[in-house]
Structures are given as C-alpha cells and as structure tokens.
Design a protein around this motif. Structure first.
Motif, PDB file in Angstrom:
ATOM      1  N   PRO A  59     -19.674 -33.507  58.974  1.00  0.00           N
ATOM      2  CA  PRO A  59     -19.293 -32.287  58.263  1.00  0.00           C
ATOM      3  C   PRO A  59     -20.248 -31.143  58.585  1.00  0.00           C
ATOM      4  CG  PRO A  59     -20.345 -33.832  56.762  1.00  0.00           C
ATOM      5  CD  PRO A  59     -20.174 -34.548  58.062  1.00  0.00           C
TER       6      PRO A  59
ATOM      7  N   LYS B  48     -17.832 -25.508  55.524  1.00  0.00           N
ATOM      8  CA  LYS B  48     -16.480 -26.006  55.782  1.00  0.00           C
ATOM      9  C   LYS B  48     -16.164 -27.135  54.814  1.00  0.00           C
ATOM     10  CE  LYS B  48     -16.284 -24.870  60.707  1.00  0.00           C
ATOM     11  NZ  LYS B  48     -16.041 -25.395  62.073  1.00  0.00           N
ATOM     12  N   ASP B  49     -14.927 -27.164  54.339  1.00  0.00           N
ATOM     13  CA  ASP B  49     -14.441 -28.237  53.466  1.00  0.00           C
ATOM     14  C   ASP B  49     -15.307 -28.423  52.224  1.00  0.00           C
ATOM     15  OD1 ASP B  49     -12.314 -28.861  55.267  1.00  0.00           O
ATOM     16  OD2 ASP B  49     -13.730 -30.006  56.491  1.00  0.00           O
TER      17      ASP B  49
END
Length: 196
Positions: free
Chosen positions: A20, A24-25
């Motif tokens: 990750p 982001k996310d």
C-alpha cells in the motif's frame, strides 16, 4: 466468524499483492523519515531515533506511541528488522502510560529466549516457530476488526484470533524497545481506519 479470503485480499494481506501507499485507499504514513514528529515515548525517550529513514529502538526499555489519533477498527503495517536476541513489538489499541502498555501486541521477536515469536498476538495466540532470520527486513500487518485480530507476516496470515472478551476496543498504535541490547528498526509505517 473468521474473515473471508475476499476481505483479507481486499485489505492487502496476501503475498504477491503490491504494497500500500500513503494517500491511497485510506492509508496514512506515520513517519516523515527524518524526525519523530507525532510520536511520544512513555519512558527513556533517548532509546528512539531516526536513522536513514527508519525509526530505531536501541537502549533501555521504552515504548513509542503514535499520538496523532487513536485506533478502533484499523490496520497497522510496517517493515521491521531485529538484531540477534532482540525483542520488540507493534501495539494496537493501546493506552499511553508508563511501563509495558495495555493493548494488543503483535510480537516482533526471532531469537530471544521468549517462546512467543514474530507474528504472535502476545498473551492471546502464540506463534512458536521462528519465521524470520535475524537482521532481515520483513513486513508485519495487524488488523483489528471488532473483537477479531489478524496478524500477517510477509503476506501470510499467522494469527486469526477472536477475543471473546473484546479486551481492548480503542487506543493508540505503538512500538516497543524491549531492553538494552535489543536493536529494532521500523520503516514504511502505515495505518488506516475502516468501517466494519
């Protein structure tokens, strides 16, 4: 009820998935690579410093808390490296205070005398096999979802535990410097909160 393969895959637990990225996310970086801004030691603050972008624990017992926000349902991910006979941990939902914190600890420990090795949910679910060689970078991820705690090492789930007592429900994320002689390094520290 155990977390489904699809849920774990969605949360990037399985090996082979890309790491990750902050921003982001829902992932947030916990380090700037230069300072300990946002972090606070409960004891012996001199046991912590930043070297080459990594948070390094070296010295008397200390626990370093990320004070930016508390965690309820969240994920905590880091790359870690430990010297021979070193002992450390990654805490989730822990209370700030002196001594050993009250919270869930994902063990970081390969060759110290403690039988609970890397990946153990300390005091709840033991991993007795040494998974990681000394002086080797690896990834450990901790997911807290209600009373369900999952720990993955290098993308492989090693603990999948339901705490029927729901012992810890909210608290800070923290790192452990267990004792003088232990040297631990953490880098690429990330967290994210999520809704069940």
């Amino acid at each position: 009820m155990l977390l489904s393969v699809a849920w774990l895959s969605l949360h990037g637990v399985y090996a082979g998935q890309s790491a990750p990225e902050a921003g982001k996310d829902g992932w947030t970086s916990m380090v700037d690579g230069k300072t300990l801004d946002g972090w606070k030691a409960n004891d012996n603050p001199a046991s912590w410093k930043v070297v080459d972008g990594a948070i390094v624990g070296n010295g008397p017992r200390s626990h370093l808390f990320w004070m930016v926000r508390e965690c309820e349902d969240c994920e905590f991910r880091a790359e870690a490296k430990l010297n021979h006979s070193g002992n450390s941990g990654m805490y989730i939902r822990t209370a700030f205070g002196p001594g050993f914190p009250k919270g869930y600890e994902a063990q970081v420990e390969n060759t110290s005398p403690d039988p609970q090795k890397t990946g153990s949910l300390y005091g709840f679910s033991k991993v007795l096999e040494q998974l990681i060689p000394d002086d080797t970078w690896y990834t450990q991820q901790v997911i807290a979802h209600g009373n369900h705690i999952v720990i993955a090492v290098n993308g492989k789930v090693v603990v999948d535990y339901i705490d029927e007592k729901n012992t810890y429900t909210k608290g800070y994320l923290a790192l452990q410097q267990h004792n003088d002689g232990s040297v631990v390094q953490f880098r690429k520290l990330l967290m994210r909160s999520f809704k069940p």
